[in-house]
Design a protein around this motif. Structure first.
Motif, PDB file in Angstrom:
ATOM      1  N   UNK A 281     122.491 -52.374  -9.723  1.00  0.00           N
ATOM      2  CA  UNK A 281     122.681 -53.158  -8.505  1.00  0.00           C
ATOM      3  C   UNK A 281     121.522 -54.327  -8.481  1.00  0.00           C
ATOM      4  N   UNK A 282     120.891 -54.266  -9.506  1.00  0.00           N
ATOM      5  CA  UNK A 282     119.467 -55.084  -9.615  1.00  0.00           C
ATOM      6  C   UNK A 282     120.047 -56.497 -10.551  1.00  0.00           C
ATOM      7  N   UNK A 283     119.562 -57.748  -9.771  1.00  0.00           N
ATOM      8  CA  UNK A 283     119.876 -58.857 -10.542  1.00  0.00           C
ATOM      9  C   UNK A 283     118.582 -59.319 -11.109  1.00  0.00           C
TER      10      UNK A 283
ATOM     11  N   UNK B 142     122.975 -48.034 -19.429  1.00  0.00           N
ATOM     12  CA  UNK B 142     121.566 -47.563 -19.272  1.00  0.00           C
ATOM     13  C   UNK B 142     121.299 -47.883 -17.665  1.00  0.00           C
ATOM     14  N   UNK B 143     122.148 -48.451 -17.024  1.00  0.00           N
ATOM     15  CA  UNK B 143     122.093 -48.958 -15.721  1.00  0.00           C
ATOM     16  C   UNK B 143     121.756 -47.882 -14.526  1.00  0.00           C
ATOM     17  N   UNK B 144     122.768 -46.835 -14.707  1.00  0.00           N
ATOM     18  CA  UNK B 144     122.292 -45.696 -13.756  1.00  0.00           C
ATOM     19  C   UNK B 144     120.946 -45.048 -14.035  1.00  0.00           C
ATOM     20  N   UNK B 145     120.900 -44.986 -15.363  1.00  0.00           N
ATOM     21  CA  UNK B 145     119.116 -44.385 -15.555  1.00  0.00           C
ATOM     22  C   UNK B 145     118.220 -45.159 -15.120  1.00  0.00           C
ATOM     23  N   UNK B 146     118.308 -46.567 -15.054  1.00  0.00           N
ATOM     24  CA  UNK B 146     117.316 -47.216 -14.553  1.00  0.00           C
ATOM     25  C   UNK B 146     117.361 -47.790 -13.068  1.00  0.00           C
ATOM     26  N   UNK B 147     118.290 -47.820 -12.567  1.00  0.00           N
ATOM     27  CA  UNK B 147     118.395 -48.341 -11.127  1.00  0.00           C
ATOM     28  C   UNK B 147     117.349 -47.200 -10.277  1.00  0.00           C
ATOM     29  N   UNK B 148     117.938 -46.147 -10.095  1.00  0.00           N
ATOM     30  CA  UNK B 148     117.210 -45.355  -9.106  1.00  0.00           C
ATOM     31  C   UNK B 148     115.465 -45.301  -9.233  1.00  0.00           C
TER      32      UNK B 148
ATOM     33  N   UNK C 196     122.010 -41.548  -1.098  1.00  0.00           N
ATOM     34  CA  UNK C 196     122.412 -42.297  -2.175  1.00  0.00           C
ATOM     35  C   UNK C 196     122.236 -41.731  -3.469  1.00  0.00           C
ATOM     36  N   UNK C 197     121.431 -40.898  -3.634  1.00  0.00           N
ATOM     37  CA  UNK C 197     121.355 -39.923  -4.885  1.00  0.00           C
ATOM     38  C   UNK C 197     122.697 -39.157  -5.245  1.00  0.00           C
ATOM     39  N   UNK C 198     123.053 -38.444  -3.932  1.00  0.00           N
ATOM     40  CA  UNK C 198     124.324 -37.607  -4.036  1.00  0.00           C
ATOM     41  C   UNK C 198     125.469 -38.455  -4.329  1.00  0.00           C
ATOM     42  N   UNK C 199     125.560 -39.741  -3.865  1.00  0.00           N
ATOM     43  CA  UNK C 199     126.620 -40.549  -4.108  1.00  0.00           C
ATOM     44  C   UNK C 199     126.702 -40.826  -5.452  1.00  0.00           C
ATOM     45  N   UNK C 200     125.635 -41.379  -5.980  1.00  0.00           N
ATOM     46  CA  UNK C 200     125.198 -41.735  -7.344  1.00  0.00           C
ATOM     47  C   UNK C 200     125.700 -40.805  -8.556  1.00  0.00           C
ATOM     48  N   UNK C 201     125.602 -39.370  -8.052  1.00  0.00           N
ATOM     49  CA  UNK C 201     125.586 -38.366  -9.133  1.00  0.00           C
ATOM     50  C   UNK C 201     126.767 -37.604  -8.695  1.00  0.00           C
ATOM     51  N   UNK C 202     127.931 -38.131  -7.909  1.00  0.00           N
ATOM     52  CA  UNK C 202     128.986 -37.413  -7.319  1.00  0.00           C
ATOM     53  C   UNK C 202     129.664 -36.742  -8.612  1.00  0.00           C
TER      54      UNK C 202
END
Length: 332
Positions: free
Chosen positions: A52-54, A178-184, A218-224
């Motif tokens: 989600x980061x531009x 790598x997006x999920x690993x870096x975003x949070x 947010x964490x729960x949704x990202x790791x659903x």
């Protein structure tokens, strides 16, 4: 995949409009006042996304950027910019404050409020853009942190500057895998920089506690999709006990197990209604959303929606493009 713009490829008379169009379409709607004649304008911009980061990295001759009141009012999805000064100096103005940035320093600014960025000596800057909602920080706190200089004399700010500079400059980190690993971690680091600047004030403590619930959801949704997602894993990721996790979520009327199950079922329901569902087995779709046992998945789905997963997938939707559940439709 990076997108790049270099005004050297454009005739002088087209350069201002080329820059404006690229920024409006891919970054943010702003007014740009160049300090040089068209033939002397030079702008190089690289655009990337990381989840989600531009990410926008720019070098340019002197200019001023203005987010006008009209453009700010039109903002339907507010975002927070983190501006990192690479070389030279710049000035960020917002909320009646002015932050002067030198190399190694950064500032935040909010797209829902008018702002101005001054680059009299030229631009050498990284602009990172985050959805304001994703930061899960109270609006009054964010308002108090815009156009404030985060300097290297703060260990957390220095860490944030180094991290985000690397994120902006490292092409390999912009790849989807790598997006999920870096975003949070990126969102957590901004929160840490903001709250550390407040020190041990009541506002800092209240902000951390007030946003913890949002960050957990947010964490729960990202790791659903993670089959091992559990209360223990969620609590460990947020530095709280399992008991405290249940207490926090109870304030929103949520228990971890029920929330995970109902949201997984909803994602399965959505996917089963899609055109690609016929090319995958029912069990594979359930498994992809964390349901290891196909029988348990079918039973839970029918209990929740009144139809088996197969019956829901095979439902005739030719007159129902939205894919609503029969129980959701208004009576005729």
């Amino acid at each position: 995949m990076s997108a790049t713009l270099d005004t050297a490829a454009f005739p002088p008379g087209d350069r201002e409009e080329a820059v404006r169009s690229a920024v409006w379409e891919s970054v943010v709607r702003i007014e740009i006042d160049h300090h040089h004649a068209p033939e002397n304008i030079s702008v190089q911009v690289t655009l990337n996304t990381v989840g989600c980061i531009g990410v926008c990295s720019g070098r340019a001759t002197g200019l001023t950027i203005r987010r006008t009141p009209r453009l700010a009012r039109e903002d339907t999805e507010p975002e927070i910019f983190l501006g990192l000064q690479v070389t030279g100096t710049s000035v960020v103005t917002q909320n009646d404050r002015e932050a002067v940035l030198r190399p190694g320093e950064f500032a935040l600014y909010d797209t829902s409020v008018p702002y101005a960025l001054g680059f009299d000596g030229g631009v050498d800057h990284h602009f990172l853009r985050f959805p304001r909602a994703a930061l899960a920080l109270p609006e009054p706190l964010l308002r108090g942190m815009t156009a404030v200089t985060f300097r290297a004399d703060s260990p957390v700010a220095a860490l944030a500057y180094a991290y985000f500079s690397q994120l902006a400059a490292t092409e390999g980190l912009h790849q989807d895998r790598y997006a999920q690993a870096v975003t949070e971690p990126s969102l957590d680091l901004i929160r840490a920089a903001v709250t550390s600047r407040l020190g041990d004030s009541p506002l800092a403590r209240e902000s951390a506690e007030a946003t913890l619930n949002l960050r957990i959801l947010r964490y729960m949704r990202a790791h659903l999709r993670d089959r091992d997602l559990s209360a223990a894993q969620i609590a460990s990721a947020h530095g709280v006990s399992v008991r405290h996790l249940y207490t926090l979520l109870a304030r929103s009327g949520v228990t971890p197990g029920d929330w995970i199950r109902s949201n997984r079922l909803e994602e399965c329901r959505r996917e089963l209604a899609g055109p690609k569902a016929r090319y995958r087995s029912i069990a594979a779709i359930g498994h992809s959303w964390g349901f290891v046992d196909a029988t348990h998945f079918s039973r839970a789905f029918k209990q929740a929606y009144g139809l088996s997963p197969r019956a829901w997938r095979d439902l005739d939707r030719t007159c129902d493009p939205a894919g609503d559940h029969p129980q959701d439709r208004p009576a005729r």
